[in-house]
Every structure is written in structure tokens, then in C-alpha cells.
Design a protein around this motif. Sequence first.
Motif, PDB file in Angstrom:
ATOM      1  N   LYS A  37      57.011   9.019  64.895  1.00  0.00           N
ATOM      2  CA  LYS A  37      58.070   9.885  65.407  1.00  0.00           C
ATOM      3  C   LYS A  37      59.180   9.987  64.376  1.00  0.00           C
ATOM      4  N   VAL A  38      59.825  11.117  64.390  1.00  0.00           N
ATOM      5  CA  VAL A  38      60.945  11.334  63.477  1.00  0.00           C
ATOM      6  C   VAL A  38      62.219  11.552  64.292  1.00  0.00           C
ATOM      7  N   THR A  39      63.347  11.230  63.668  1.00  0.00           N
ATOM      8  CA  THR A  39      64.630  11.425  64.350  1.00  0.00           C
ATOM      9  C   THR A  39      65.259  12.765  64.001  1.00  0.00           C
ATOM     10  N   GLY A  40      64.835  13.360  62.910  1.00  0.00           N
ATOM     11  CA  GLY A  40      65.391  14.638  62.507  1.00  0.00           C
ATOM     12  C   GLY A  40      64.643  15.192  61.316  1.00  0.00           C
ATOM     13  N   PHE A  41      65.020  16.381  60.930  1.00  0.00           N
ATOM     14  CA  PHE A  41      64.347  17.099  59.853  1.00  0.00           C
ATOM     15  C   PHE A  41      65.339  17.528  58.789  1.00  0.00           C
ATOM     16  N   ILE A  42      64.937  17.375  57.533  1.00  0.00           N
ATOM     17  CA  ILE A  42      65.623  18.035  56.422  1.00  0.00           C
ATOM     18  C   ILE A  42      64.651  19.101  55.958  1.00  0.00           C
ATOM     19  N   VAL A  43      65.017  20.352  56.132  1.00  0.00           N
ATOM     20  CA  VAL A  43      64.172  21.450  55.665  1.00  0.00           C
ATOM     21  C   VAL A  43      64.749  21.912  54.332  1.00  0.00           C
ATOM     22  N   SER A  44      63.959  21.759  53.303  1.00  0.00           N
ATOM     23  CA  SER A  44      64.456  21.934  51.955  1.00  0.00           C
ATOM     24  C   SER A  44      63.665  23.014  51.240  1.00  0.00           C
ATOM     25  N   GLY A  45      64.380  23.890  50.558  1.00  0.00           N
ATOM     26  CA  GLY A  45      63.691  24.941  49.837  1.00  0.00           C
ATOM     27  C   GLY A  45      64.633  25.893  49.141  1.00  0.00           C
ATOM     28  N   ASP A  46      64.051  26.948  48.662  1.00  0.00           N
ATOM     29  CA  ASP A  46      64.736  27.959  47.863  1.00  0.00           C
ATOM     30  C   ASP A  46      65.402  28.997  48.770  1.00  0.00           C
ATOM     31  N   ASN A  47      66.579  29.432  48.383  1.00  0.00           N
ATOM     32  CA  ASN A  47      67.248  30.538  49.076  1.00  0.00           C
ATOM     33  C   ASN A  47      68.109  31.340  48.109  1.00  0.00           C
ATOM     34  N   ASN A  77      69.135  18.630  65.255  1.00  0.00           N
ATOM     35  CA  ASN A  77      68.275  17.644  64.604  1.00  0.00           C
ATOM     36  C   ASN A  77      67.655  18.177  63.315  1.00  0.00           C
ATOM     37  N   ILE A  78      68.181  19.306  62.849  1.00  0.00           N
ATOM     38  CA  ILE A  78      67.641  19.938  61.641  1.00  0.00           C
ATOM     39  C   ILE A  78      68.788  20.203  60.665  1.00  0.00           C
ATOM     40  N   VAL A  79      68.639  19.708  59.451  1.00  0.00           N
ATOM     41  CA  VAL A  79      69.620  19.948  58.395  1.00  0.00           C
ATOM     42  C   VAL A  79      68.933  20.771  57.312  1.00  0.00           C
ATOM     43  N   CYS A  80      69.593  21.824  56.877  1.00  0.00           N
ATOM     44  CA  CYS A  80      69.051  22.675  55.808  1.00  0.00           C
ATOM     45  C   CYS A  80      69.550  22.181  54.453  1.00  0.00           C
ATOM     46  N   ASP A  81      68.619  21.969  53.540  1.00  0.00           N
ATOM     47  CA  ASP A  81      68.941  21.641  52.162  1.00  0.00           C
ATOM     48  C   ASP A  81      68.637  22.880  51.326  1.00  0.00           C
ATOM     49  N   ALA A 133      61.563  28.270  62.713  1.00  0.00           N
ATOM     50  CA  ALA A 133      60.227  27.934  63.220  1.00  0.00           C
ATOM     51  C   ALA A 133      60.262  26.645  64.037  1.00  0.00           C
ATOM     52  N   LEU A 134      61.006  25.651  63.578  1.00  0.00           N
ATOM     53  CA  LEU A 134      61.107  24.397  64.327  1.00  0.00           C
ATOM     54  C   LEU A 134      61.840  24.588  65.653  1.00  0.00           C
TER      55      LEU A 134
END
Length: 134
Positions: free
Chosen positions: A1-11, A35-39, A25-26
Motif C-alpha cells: 500500500k502507498v500513502t500518496g503519489f508523486i506524479v513526475s514528468g514533463d510539462n 494524496n497526489i503531488v505533481c513534480d 487519471a488517478l
Amino acid sequence: KVTGFIVSGDNRRDSYNEPDAMKEALVARGVPAENIVCDYAGLRTFDSVVRAKQIFGVKKVVFVSQRFQNERAQYMATQCDLDAVSYVAKDVTGRGGLGTKLREVLARPQMVLNFKPLATEPKHLGQKEILPFQ
């Protein structure tokens, strides 16, 4: 199980924003937005992994991507002293898949060089951030 997400990519282009697309999508699948942080500075896998450790203070990470990317991310996590596991997503097929395979020919040697002789830093390292779900 995870506590949160770092979604990382190009923008870097207005018409292309990987972190926002992944977050949408999440959220559509029931993950709370908080629970989602954008990198947005994860321009390449190297940047994403190094920033997870240095900027977000992550000690354990679960990578979810295609096999080729997870293999590189696992190597990089080891170099960054991160405890990491990977889950393999469906591979890209067609023209995109071929381009990915060709890119890997250069990406793998570059990955090793970034850590050992070059000691490369991410393009945008930035200030430390506290994750809301740690």
C-alpha cells in the motif's frame, strides 16, 4: 500500500503536461487529489528519482511505469539509496514503442554516466518540499 503519489514528468509545452494527466487519471480512479503531488520538474527519469530523494525526502518508493523505465529507475534508486520496488505497466506499442526502444540504446549508458563519472544534477533541483501525506 502507498500513502500518496508523486506524479513526475514533463510539462514544458502548453499542449503536453504529464503530471497533470497522471493526476487526473488517478483522481478519476478514486485517489483523493490531496494524496497526489505533481513534480513538474521530472523532465527525465533521472530528474524524477533524484528529486524524489532530495526534494521530497522520500525513503521508499514504488515505481509504476513500463519495464524499460522501471529498470532504469530501480538502478537510479539504488544509486540514491532509496528502497524501491516497481510495478510494470503495459508497454507502448506501434511507432511510440519503437521510438522508446531506440531511445533506450542511449538512455542506459547515459544513466550510468550521470551517477558515476559525471555526478550530474537534475535540470531543476529546486527547494525542499514537504509531502502532505508523509
